[in-house]
Design a protein around this motif. Structure first.
Motif, short mmCIF file in Angstrom:
data_model
loop_
_atom_site.label_atom_id
_atom_site.label_comp_id
_atom_site.label_asym_id
_atom_site.label_seq_id
_atom_site.Cartn_x
_atom_site.Cartn_y
_atom_site.Cartn_z
N ILE A 1 57.95 97.37 -39.79
CA ILE A 1 58.22 96.43 -38.70
C ILE A 1 58.86 97.21 -37.56
CG2 ILE A 1 59.58 94.40 -38.02
CD1 ILE A 1 59.34 93.46 -40.96
N THR B 1 56.28 92.46 -36.40
CA THR B 1 55.40 92.88 -37.49
C THR B 1 54.11 93.45 -36.91
OG1 THR B 1 54.31 90.73 -37.66
CG2 THR B 1 56.30 91.06 -39.01
N LYS C 1 54.11 89.07 -35.28
CA LYS C 1 55.16 88.07 -35.51
C LYS C 1 56.52 88.66 -35.15
CE LYS C 1 52.93 85.70 -39.37
NZ LYS C 1 53.04 85.44 -40.82
N VAL D 1 60.41 89.09 -35.69
CA VAL D 1 61.38 89.05 -36.78
C VAL D 1 62.76 88.99 -36.14
CG1 VAL D 1 62.32 90.25 -38.79
CG2 VAL D 1 59.87 90.41 -38.27
N VAL E 1 61.09 85.04 -39.81
CA VAL E 1 59.89 85.77 -39.41
C VAL E 1 58.92 84.77 -38.80
CG1 VAL E 1 57.95 87.20 -40.18
CG2 VAL E 1 60.18 87.43 -41.29
N SER F 1 60.45 87.33 -45.56
CA SER F 1 61.91 87.16 -45.51
C SER F 1 62.56 87.58 -46.82
CB SER F 1 62.26 85.71 -45.19
OG SER F 1 61.78 85.36 -43.91
#
Length: 173
Positions: A78, A97, A101, A103, A121, A130
């Motif tokens: 990430i 990510t 996405k 985080v 997330v 998570s």
């Protein structure tokens, strides 16, 4: 008669469309409510307005939790986007990510040696990522996560009050 059939067919299509849109949401809620297997510590889950947050308490300082979280993000692939110190007792870390996405990790210092680490997330929360994050963070810190703050913990001055939303405890595997 064919006008009534067409109109009825239109309502059927609208109802079908609504059902299709609602299906992923109901699946998420069912998935989020599911438990995980037994193992190294536990994480609490709180859903508030459909948004899932996974948090755990660690007997370390905010700085230690933040540094270990940055290493955990790297281990998970990430991208680390940075940290923001919101208050003396709260810090926000963000990452992205591979599939885009966001985080968000919030650190809340409950005392000098207890930090609450909250992970979300994506927009609504991703249970698998998570829990993977919390499990790897436990490994980086060399200690099990706890779903509840230690009894002797008195929140630091200015620390956020405890969440009032319903929570569920999920053991880490």
């Amino acid at each position: 008669m064919s006008g009534k059939i067409r109109q009825g067919g239109r309502w059927a299509l609208i109802a079908l469309g609504c059902a299709v849109v609602a299906m992923p949401l109901s699946g998420c809620v069912a998935l989020l409510g599911a438990g995980a297997g037994a193992g190294g510590g536990a994480v609490a889950y709180v859903e508030n307005g459909g948004i899932a947050n996974y948090y755990a308490y660690y007997p370390v300082s905010l700085q230690q939790a933040s540094a270990a979280s940055q290493a955990t993000l790297q281990q998970m692939g990430i991208a680390y986007n940075g940290n923001i110190r919101k208050t003396p007792n709260e810090e926000l870390m963000e990452g992205t990510t591979r599939d885009g996405k966001t985080v968000k990790i919030t650190f809340t210092s409950m005392s000098t040696q207890v930090t609450k680490v909250n992970v979300r997330v994506g927009t609504f929360g991703d249970k698998a990522l998570s829990l993977q994050f919390q499990k790897l963070l436990s490994q980086h810190l060399g200690m099990a996560a706890s779903a509840v703050a230690p009894v002797s913990t008195v929140p630091s001055e200015g620390a956020a009050p405890p969440a009032q939303a319903q929570q569920q405890t999920i053991p880490l595997q």
